[in-house]
Design a protein around this motif. Structure first.
Motif, mmCIF file in Angstrom:
data_model
loop_
_atom_site.group_PDB
_atom_site.id
_atom_site.type_symbol
_atom_site.label_atom_id
_atom_site.label_comp_id
_atom_site.label_asym_id
_atom_site.label_seq_id
_atom_site.Cartn_x
_atom_site.Cartn_y
_atom_site.Cartn_z
ATOM 1 N N LEU A 1 20.908 1.072 -1.643
ATOM 2 C CA LEU A 1 21.943 1.619 -2.537
ATOM 3 C C LEU A 1 21.636 1.260 -3.988
ATOM 4 O O LEU A 1 21.780 2.087 -4.889
ATOM 5 C CB LEU A 1 23.327 1.085 -2.140
ATOM 6 N N ASN A 2 21.162 0.022 -4.184
ATOM 7 C CA ASN A 2 20.833 -0.420 -5.545
ATOM 8 C C ASN A 2 19.672 0.403 -6.138
ATOM 9 O O ASN A 2 19.560 0.537 -7.349
ATOM 10 C CB ASN A 2 20.455 -1.902 -5.571
ATOM 11 N N GLN A 3 18.820 0.938 -5.243
ATOM 12 C CA GLN A 3 17.696 1.766 -5.717
ATOM 13 C C GLN A 3 18.128 3.222 -5.890
ATOM 14 O O GLN A 3 17.324 4.070 -6.248
ATOM 15 C CB GLN A 3 16.513 1.741 -4.724
ATOM 16 N N GLY A 4 19.382 3.534 -5.538
ATOM 17 C CA GLY A 4 19.897 4.890 -5.728
ATOM 18 C C GLY A 4 19.754 5.790 -4.506
ATOM 19 O O GLY A 4 19.758 7.030 -4.645
ATOM 20 N N SER B 1 10.434 2.264 -5.669
ATOM 21 C CA SER B 1 10.089 3.659 -5.994
ATOM 22 C C SER B 1 9.976 4.533 -4.744
ATOM 23 O O SER B 1 9.855 5.751 -4.848
ATOM 24 C CB SER B 1 8.780 3.716 -6.786
ATOM 25 N N VAL B 2 10.026 3.937 -3.547
ATOM 26 C CA VAL B 2 9.999 4.752 -2.315
ATOM 27 C C VAL B 2 11.333 5.478 -2.108
ATOM 28 O O VAL B 2 11.422 6.432 -1.350
ATOM 29 C CB VAL B 2 9.668 3.901 -1.049
ATOM 30 N N GLY C 1 17.215 9.704 -4.915
ATOM 31 C CA GLY C 1 18.590 10.136 -4.611
ATOM 32 C C GLY C 1 18.667 11.006 -3.362
ATOM 33 O O GLY C 1 19.746 11.231 -2.809
ATOM 34 N N ASN C 2 17.500 11.515 -2.902
ATOM 35 C CA ASN C 2 17.486 12.355 -1.694
ATOM 36 C C ASN C 2 17.105 11.567 -0.447
ATOM 37 O O ASN C 2 16.938 12.144 0.621
ATOM 38 C CB ASN C 2 16.486 13.508 -1.863
ATOM 39 N N THR C 3 16.912 10.256 -0.620
ATOM 40 C CA THR C 3 16.436 9.450 0.517
ATOM 41 C C THR C 3 17.610 8.960 1.368
ATOM 42 O O THR C 3 18.617 8.483 0.841
ATOM 43 C CB THR C 3 15.656 8.218 0.000
ATOM 44 N N THR C 4 17.420 9.070 2.695
ATOM 45 C CA THR C 4 18.355 8.443 3.630
ATOM 46 C C THR C 4 17.715 7.154 4.118
ATOM 47 O O THR C 4 16.573 7.174 4.593
ATOM 48 C CB THR C 4 18.608 9.357 4.842
ATOM 49 N N CYS C 5 18.403 6.036 3.980
ATOM 50 C CA CYS C 5 17.876 4.765 4.480
ATOM 51 C C CYS C 5 18.659 4.348 5.712
ATOM 52 O O CYS C 5 19.897 4.384 5.723
ATOM 53 C CB CYS C 5 17.962 3.689 3.404
ATOM 54 N N TYR C 6 17.922 3.975 6.749
ATOM 55 C CA TYR C 6 18.538 3.636 8.040
ATOM 56 C C TYR C 6 18.125 2.221 8.417
ATOM 57 O O TYR C 6 16.939 1.935 8.563
ATOM 58 C CB TYR C 6 18.053 4.615 9.119
ATOM 59 N N ASP C 7 19.084 1.330 8.566
ATOM 60 C CA ASP C 7 18.777 -0.033 9.008
ATOM 61 C C ASP C 7 19.063 -0.116 10.509
ATOM 62 O O ASP C 7 20.202 0.130 10.930
ATOM 63 C CB ASP C 7 19.641 -1.040 8.238
ATOM 64 N N MET C 8 18.063 -0.444 11.301
ATOM 65 C CA MET C 8 18.282 -0.526 12.747
ATOM 66 C C MET C 8 19.228 -1.679 13.113
ATOM 67 O O MET C 8 19.770 -1.720 14.209
ATOM 68 C CB MET C 8 16.940 -0.629 13.488
ATOM 69 N N ASP D 1 0.816 -1.223 0.000
ATOM 70 C CA ASP D 1 0.000 0.000 0.000
ATOM 71 C C ASP D 1 0.845 1.266 0.000
ATOM 72 O O ASP D 1 0.319 2.373 -0.132
ATOM 73 C CB ASP D 1 -0.884 0.059 1.265
ATOM 74 N N VAL D 2 2.161 1.118 0.184
ATOM 75 C CA VAL D 2 3.020 2.308 0.303
ATOM 76 C C VAL D 2 3.167 2.977 -1.059
ATOM 77 O O VAL D 2 3.466 2.315 -2.050
ATOM 78 C CB VAL D 2 4.429 1.919 0.823
ATOM 79 N N SER D 3 2.937 4.293 -1.092
ATOM 80 C CA SER D 3 3.112 4.981 -2.375
ATOM 81 C C SER D 3 3.902 6.273 -2.190
ATOM 82 O O SER D 3 3.973 6.826 -1.093
ATOM 83 C CB SER D 3 1.745 5.286 -3.005
ATOM 84 N N GLY D 4 4.486 6.729 -3.281
ATOM 85 C CA GLY D 4 5.289 7.957 -3.240
ATOM 86 C C GLY D 4 6.687 7.674 -2.731
ATOM 87 O O GLY D 4 7.041 6.518 -2.439
#
Ligand code: ATR
Length: 276
Positions: free
Chosen positions: A232-235, A207-208, A211-218, A181-184
């Protein structure tokens, strides 16, 4: 005359791999605090007895609590901070001047501090996606909301659990849904699932990530985590693992117990180096 040493410990099961004794020993050394911090294995059904016995001994001032006892600690504490009330779990216990058992949850503060202070990521007005709706995620929601994000979307495999968590924060910009259900796209994406323990990924659309996204793995590991590699593979613009959160949540405990904030940067670097 020998100087009395204050005692602290971490209780959990298993406990052998806990980095807390090492981290708190480094904090104590760096701040000149005289204390001893031990690791204590506790039987699955022996937690309440263990903490009673622990605090009955003179000079035993505080405890860290880890898996699987955080929820039990929440039940047992007589006084809890507001964020700990909402978290439903505690990682920090101490006795106050009247001998009452106090509790806090510093995991969320640790996460926010690692994002903001160590990595320069502001959560204010950010669109935040959180993957997972278990204890780890519940524990960090209140401190994340305090940063006034624009929106927090909690996505989980079991949708009802995401909705239940969101309902704890009625009137605040939090919603719960399933992965599909996640969009944008999002400014910050936090992986709080335990999927990576099985080497799996939460099935969310690429698509979530922009290039401006910060991803944080707990989670954290020696190499890039499965989730962060996917990001990283998603950019993704930046990926961070949970080692900084581990050190920062411990620093918040140290502040509560000792009233002194230790420098976390040096400890983080030592741990990272030890892992490589
Ligand atoms: P923790 O204390 O680490 O949060 P937990 O309360 O058992 O542990 O929660 C684990 C989280 O990881 C849950 O959100 C779980 O999803 P469900 O609520 O649907 O069980 C999620 N999780 C575990 N394995 C997963 C997988 N393979 N894919 C996606 N999500 C997973």
């Amino acid at each position: 005359m020998a100087t009395a040493v204050d005692h602290y410990a971490v209780m959990g099961n298993p406990i052998t791999h806990s980095k807390s004794p090492f981290i708190h020993a480094l904090f104590a050394e760096a701040t000149g605090q005289k204390l001893h911090y031990a690791a204590q294995l506790v039987e699955q059904n022996g937690f309440s007895q263990a903490i009673e016995f622990y605090f009955d001994q003179g000079g035993h001032l505080g405890l860290s609590v880890t898996v699987p006892f955080k929820e039990q600690a929440w039940q047992l504490a007589e006084i809890k901070t507001e964020r700990a009330e909402k978290a439903g779990a505690l990682n920090t216990l101490w006795l106050d001047g009247e001998g009452k058992l106090n509790g806090d949850n510093t995991d969320g503060l640790g996460l926010v501090r690692d994002l903001k202070v160590n990595n320069g990521i502001s959560l204010k007005d950010a669109r935040v996606l959180i993957l997972g709706a278990g204890g780890a995620v519940r524990g960090v929601l209140e401190p994340l909301l305090t940063e006034q994000p624009k929106e927090i979307v909690i996505a989980n495999r079991t949708v009802s659990k995401a909705e239940t968590l969101a309902n704890l924060f009625l009137g605040q910009p939090v919603s719960g849904c399933g992965f599909s259900d996640v969009s944008g796209s999002f400014d910050v994406i936090i992986n709080g699932t335990s999927a990576s323990l099985q080497g799996e990924l939460p099935p969310v659309s690429g698509s979530v990530v922009t290039g401006n996204t910060t991803c944080y793995d707990m989670m954290y590991s020696k190499d890039t985590t499965v989730f962060n590699q996917w990001a990283l593979n998603q950019g993704a613009g930046k990926v961070i693992d949970g080692l900084g959160m581990l050190v920062e949540q411990a620093a918040e405990q140290f502040v509560i117990w000792r009233g002194v904030r230790p420098d976390t940067d040096a400890v983080f670097k030592i741990l990272r180096e030890e892992m490589s």
